[in-house]
Enzyme design. Structure first.
Site, mmCIF file in Angstrom:
data_model
loop_
_atom_site.group_PDB
_atom_site.id
_atom_site.type_symbol
_atom_site.label_atom_id
_atom_site.label_comp_id
_atom_site.label_asym_id
_atom_site.label_seq_id
_atom_site.Cartn_x
_atom_site.Cartn_y
_atom_site.Cartn_z
ATOM 1 N N TYR A 47 0.868 -1.182 0.000
ATOM 2 C CA TYR A 47 0.000 0.000 0.000
ATOM 3 C C TYR A 47 0.904 1.231 0.000
ATOM 4 C CZ TYR A 47 -4.270 2.538 1.178
ATOM 5 O OH TYR A 47 -5.325 3.394 1.171
ATOM 6 N N LYS A 102 -19.505 -20.540 -12.515
ATOM 7 C CA LYS A 102 -18.619 -20.387 -13.683
ATOM 8 C C LYS A 102 -17.246 -19.893 -13.220
ATOM 9 C CE LYS A 102 -21.663 -21.195 -17.078
ATOM 10 N NZ LYS A 102 -21.581 -21.997 -18.285
HETATM 11 C C1 LIG Z 1 -24.247 -24.363 -19.648
HETATM 12 C C2 LIG Z 1 -24.761 -23.020 -19.791
HETATM 13 O O1 LIG Z 1 -24.006 -22.071 -19.865
HETATM 14 C C3 LIG Z 1 -26.185 -22.826 -19.888
HETATM 15 O O2 LIG Z 1 -26.932 -23.796 -19.905
HETATM 16 O O3 LIG Z 1 -26.588 -21.660 -19.958
HETATM 17 MG MG LIG Z 2 -24.987 -20.179 -19.744
#
Ligand SMILES: CC(=O)C(=O)O
Ligand SMILES: [Mg+2]
Ligand SMILES: NC(=O)C1=CN([C@@H]2O[C@H](COP(=O)(O)OP(=O)(O)OC[C@H]3O[C@@H](n4cnc5c(N)ncnc54)[C@H](OP(=O)(O)O)[C@@H]3O)[C@@H](O)[C@H]2O)C=CC1
Length: 759
Positions: A47, A102
Site C-alpha cells: 500500500y 462459472k
Molecule cells: C451451460 C450453460 O451455460 C447454460 O446452460 O446456460
Molecule cells: Mg450459460
C-alpha cells in the site's frame, strides 16, 4: 447402449444442492491475498508508499499492468440473468449461483482467477455502459446467460469498445463444444458436412452461434432448419423474428418442429426442458444424432430416447450422463490460452482451433492416468464417447495451446509463446491435484461398489454422509446403530433413509452377534479378555461390532472416528483386524498445494519410530503414493541435512536410509534431510550427490509429533489442503475421520475406505 446411460446417472437432491451452497461460508468463492500482509514493511510495499511505484510504471506503460497486477489472469463473469441456463429470465440476483459456479470452474479447470458480476438491468445501453468501463480490471470478459437478441448487440458493441477478449459463453462456448461433438458424431455415423440435415430447436444465443459456427466450418446452410417457440423459422415469416433469426431462415414449407425433425439426421436442442417428444425422435433418420443441450433438464432424456431407439448418438448438457456437450469444456481453457498470449479478442480462428483440439482429444487413446477421470471402463471413441469429460486432465494442456497458437497466427496475440511444448508442460502443472486425486478414487469406487459400514450412524452428520455415499452410487451404506434412534434422528433432520443401497444394522438384535463374539473371543482370550468382556464389546461398542463385521467379510470397509479420538478408535479396530502380512500399519496424509501433492507419513501410529520402523514407513508410504498414481521420491526428514548439524536425533533417520539400502527397495529415497531441501529444487541442488531425481513427493517424518504438527500447521495456515491421515497396512479396509468431521469429509473417507477395499 443407453441402459448404461441410465445406470451411470448420479443426480443430486434439492436439499443436497441447497446444503452445499449454504454450508460454511455461503456461496462458492472467497478471495485470498497472494502477498504477505503481516508487517509494517509489507504494508509499506503493498500500500502506501510502495504501491505508488507500480502505479507510475503502469501509467507510463499500460502493458506493465500484466506484470504488477492480477489483470493478466483475471476474468469477469458478467450476467444480467435474462436467460439463466434454460430457466429463463429470473433476474440478475438469481443468476449469482450460476455465475459464481462459472468463476469457480475457471479456477478449478484452468487456474484462471475469476469474479462474478451481476448487472441489474435489461437495458442494452445501460448494460454496455456498465461493462465497457471495467476493462482495466480484467484480462477478459465472459458474458453469461444474457438472452437473445440483446446478447448479440451487447457482445458486438463491447467487442468494439474494449481491447480485451469479450466472449459470450452461451454463444461461442456452446458452439465450440457442440461443433466438436458434431464433428465426431458425423464421423461415427459416416456422414459429412455437406449432406447432413440438421434441425436446431431454439433460435437464441446458443442456437444462433452454433449454427453460425458449423456453417463457417462447411456445413451446408441449405440443410439447416432453425425453430423457436413459433415453430420453423422460414423465409418470409414475420412473427417473432429478428435479424439474427432472419439470417438463418430456411427455404422450406415445413412449419412445425415435428415436421422439421421428420427424417432429420441431427437435432440440436438449445431451447427448453421437454421440447422433444418421443414421436419426433422416432421420426428421425437412422442413427440419429441428438444433442439435447438445455440445462438443467434436457429437451428429452437419454432414458426416454433409449426406450424408443437403440441407434441414436445421444448427448446432453449434464454431467450425469455420458457425452456431456456443455460449454464447461471450453470457456476455462479458451480464456487460459487467450490470456497467456494477451489476446485482444477471441476470433474465429481461435474458436475453430478449440473445436479441432477437442474433437481430436476424444479420438485419442485414454492413457492409464486419465482413465480414472472416466465413469465405467476406459472410454473408447464411439457413440457413448464423442467428447472428453470435464475432468479429463489432458484438456488443460491441449485446448489452451491450440487457442494460443491460433491467436499468434491470426495476429491478435500481444505476447509470443515461442516454445509451445514447454507451454503445454506448464499448463499441466496448473492442474488442480486435489480433484484429480479424489475424482480418480470416486470413479473407481463407482465401478466397483462396496459395502461400507458407518460405525457411528446415530450421529446426524454420519447419517448424512452415509445417505450421500449411497445416493452417489459409491456402494451400499450400512448404518450401524439403534434402529429407533437412527430413524428419529433422521426424521428430525429431514434425512430420507428410504432409498436404495441403505441398510440399518442394529447390533443388539443382529443375528450375527454370536458369530462376531466367537470371532473376537478367539482373538482376545489370551490377551486378557474374558468371554463376558468380549460380549460387552460386541453388544455395546460400535467400533468393535463394525470392525468385526469387516473382519469376517459381512462388510467390505468401515469408517468411524467422529465421536472418539483417533488413538482410541485405532485401538478398537486393531483388536478385531490384523495387520496385512508384510505391511506396517501407518497413517499417511496428503498435502495438496499449488499443483503439488505430497504424501506425509507416519501421521497416525508410531510415536517415535525406530530406524527399522522408519524404513517400513518409507516402504508403506511409497506404496500408497504408487497406488494413487505417483512415482514415489521419498525423503527421510530430520532437522539436519546429510550430517549437518550433527546430533543424535538424526541418527535413527540415517540408519533408516542404510536399512533401505540393504533392502534394495524399488523406489527413490534419500536422507536425512531438512524439509526445505526435500521440497525446494534450488536447495536440493546444493547437494549434487542427493539420489532423488527431483523434489520429494513422499516425506517420512522422524516422529509422530513432527508429522502431526507440520500437517496441521499447513492446513490451518491455508498453505495446503490436507487429506487424512489415511490408515494403511491393515488387512481390511478401515478409515478413521477426525473427531467432529463434516459429512463431506466422512463421505471422502468412506470412498477412500471403499477404494482400498480393493479391486
Ligand atoms: C451451460 C450453460 O451455460 C447454460 O446452460 O446456460
Ligand atoms: Mg450459460
Ligand atoms: N449445454 C450447454 O453448454 C448450453 C446449453 N444452453 C441451453 O440452451 C437453452 C437456451 O439458452 P440461450 O440460447 O442462452 O437462451 P436464449 O434466451 O437466448 O434463447 C432461447 C431460445 O429458445 C427458444 N425456445 C424456448 N423454449 C422453446 C421451445 N419450447 N421450443 C422451441 N424453442 C424454444 C426461444 O424461442 P423464441 O425466440 O421464440 O423466444 C429462444 O429462441 C437453455 O436451455 C440453456 O440451458 C445454453 C448455453 C450452453
Amino acid at each position: 447402449m443407453n441402459e448404461k446411460a441410465a445406470r451411470t446417472r448420479t443426480s443430486v437432491t434439492e436439499s443436497e444442492a441447497l446444503a452445499f451452497h449454504a454450508e460454511g461460508r455461503p456461496g462458492k468463492l472467497e478471495i485470498n491475498p497472494t502477498k504477505p500482509m503481516a508487517t509494517q514493511r509489507d504494508l509499506s510495499l503493498a500500500y502506501s508508499p510502495g504501491v505508488a511505484v507500480p502505479v507510475k510504471a503502469i501509467a507510463a506503460d499500460p502493458a506493465t499492468a500484466y506484470d504488477y497486477t492480477t489483470r493478466g489472469n483475471m476474468v469477469a463473469v458478467i450476467s444480467n440473468g435474462t436467460a439463466i441456463l434454460g430457466l429463463g429470465n429470473l433476474g440478475a440476483l438469481a443468476s449469482k449461483p450460476v455465475m459464481e459456479g462459472k468463476a469457480v470452474l475457471f479456477k478449478r479447470f484452468a487456474d484462471v482467477d475469476s469474479i462474478d458480476l451481476e448487472v441489474d438491468t435489461e437495458n442494452v445501453d445501460e448494460f454496455v455502459n456498465c461493462v465497457r468501463f471495467l476493462g482495466p480490471s480484467f484480462g477478459g470478459i465472459n458474458l453469461e446467460d444474457i438472452k437473445a437478441p440483446e446478447c448479440f448487440i451487447i457482445e458486438s458493441r463491447l467487442r468494439e469498445m474494449m481491447d480485451i477478449p469479450v466472449f459470450h459463453d452461451d454463444q461461442h462456448g456452446t458452439a465450440i463444444i457442440a461443433a466438436a461433438g458434431l464433428v465426431n458424431a458425423l464421423e461415427l455415423t459416416g456422414r459429412d458436412l455437406k449432406n447432413t440435415r440438421l434441425v436446431c430447436n431454439g433460435a437464441g444465443a446458443a442456437a444462433i452461434a452454433c449454427v453460425e459456427l458449423i456453417k463457417a466450418m462447411g456445413f451446408n446452410a441449405d440443410n439447416i432448419i432453425l425453430c423457436d417457440t413459433k415453430g420453423v423459422i422460414y423465409q418470409g415469416r414475420s412473427e417473432g423474428m429478428n435479424q439474427w433469426k432472419s439470417a438463418h431462415a430456411a427455404k422450406t414449407d415445413k412449419r412445425t418442429l415435428a415436421e422439421a425433425m421428420d427424417g432429420a439426421d441431427v437435432v440440436f436442442g438449445l431451447s427448453q426442458k421437454g421440447a422433444f417428444s418421443e414421436e419426433m425422435i422416432r421420426s428421425m433418420a437412422d442413427r440419429p444424432i441428438i444433442f439435447a443441450m438445455a440445462n438443467p433438464d434436457p429437451e428429452i432424456t437419454p432414458e426416454e430416447v433409449a426406450r424408443i431407439r437403440d441407434d441414436a448418438i445421444m448427448a446432453t448438457g449434464r454431467s450425469d450422463y455420458p457425452n456431456q456437450v456443455n460449454n464447461v469444456l471450453g470457456f476455462p481453457y479458451i480464456f487460459r490460452g487467450a490470456l497467456d498470449v494477451r489476446a485482444t479478442q477471441i476470433n474465429d480462428a481461435m474458436k475453430i482451433a478449440a473445436v479441432r483440439a477437442l474433437a481430436s482429444l476424444a479420438r485419442e487413446d485414454v492413457p492409464d492416468d486419465v482413465a480414472a477421470a472416466y465413469q465405467g471402463n476406459r472410454p473408447i471413441f464411439g457413440s457413448q464417447y464423442i467428447i472428453p469429460v470435464p475432468f479429463d486432465p489432458r484438456l488443460i494442456s491441449a485446448i489452451p495451446v491450440a487457442v494460443a497458437e491460433a491467436a499468434m497466427e491470426s495476429g491478435v496475440a500481444q505476447k509470443n509463446i515461442p516454445d509451445l511444448a514447454a507451454y503445454a508442460r506448464e499448463l499441466s502443472a496448473r492442474r488442480d491435484p486435489i480433484a484429480a486425486t479424489t475424482q480418480g478414487i470416486y470413479e473407481r469406487v463407482r465401478r466397483l461398489p462396496k459395502r461400507v459400514v458407518f460405525a457411528e450412524a446415530e450421529e446426524e452428520q454420519v447419517m448424512r454422509a452415509a445417505v450421500s455415499f449411497a445416493h452417489h452410487q459409491l456402494g451400499t451404506a450400512i448404518l450401524l446403530g439403534r434402529d429407533d434412534v437412527i430413524r428419529t434422528t433422521a426424521e428430525k433432520a429431514g434425512i430420507d433413509l428410504e432409498r436404495p443401497n441403505i441398510e440399518i444394522v442394529n447390533a443388539r438384535i443382529s443375528t450375527r452377534v454370536d458369530a462376531y463374539i466367537d470371532y473376537l473371543y478367539e482373538r482376545l482370550q489370551r490377551k486378557g479378555f474374558l468371554l463376558r468382556d468380549v460380549q460387552r464389546l460386541i453388544h455395546n461398542d460400535r467400533n468393535h461390532f463394525a470392525a468385526t463385521m469387516v473382519a469376517v467379510g459381512d462388510a467390505d470397509a468401515m469408517v468411524t472416528g467422529t465421536t472418539r479420538n483417533y488413538a482410541t478408535a485405532l485401538q478398537d479396530i486393531r483388536r478385531c483386524i490384523n495387520t496385512k502380512p508384510g505391511h506396517r500399519v501407518i497413517g499417511v496424509s496428503l498435502a495438496l498445494s499449488r499443483g503439488r501433492t505430497v504424501f506425509v507419513a507416519d501421521t497416525a501410529v508410531h510415536d517415535m519410530p525406530t530406524a527399522e520402523e522408519l524404513a517400513d514407513i518409507a516402504v508403506e508410504a511409497a506404496r500408497v503414493a504408487r497406488r494413487m498414481g505417483y512415482e514415489p521420491r521419498v525423503a527421510l526428514l530430520a532437522y539436519s541435512t546429510f550430517g549437518q548439524p550433527t546430533g543424535e536425533r538424526s541418527e535413527r533417520v540415517r540408519e533408516a536410509v542404510k536399512i533401505l539400502d540393504r533392502r534394495r527397495v524399488d523406489f527413490e529415497y534419500d536422507g536425512e534431510m531438512a524439509a526445505d531441501i526435500a521440497l525446494n529444487p534450488q536447495r536440493m541442488e546444493q547437494y549434487p550427490f542427493c539420489r532423488l531425481s527431483g523434489t520429494a513427493n513422499v516425506l517420512v517424518m522422524p516422529a509422530i509429533h513432527s508429522a502431526s504438527i507440520s500437517t496441521r500447521m499447513l492446513a490451518e495456515l491455508g498453505a495446503a489442503t490436507v487429506i487424512g491421515p489415511l490408515l494403511v497396512g491393515l488387512d481390511k479396509s478401515v478409515q478413521i475421520t477426525s473427531m467432529g468431521a463434516k459429512d463431506s469429509d466422512i463421505v471422502n473417507m468412506a470412498a477412500i475406505a471403499a477404494y482400498n477395499a480393493g479391486s
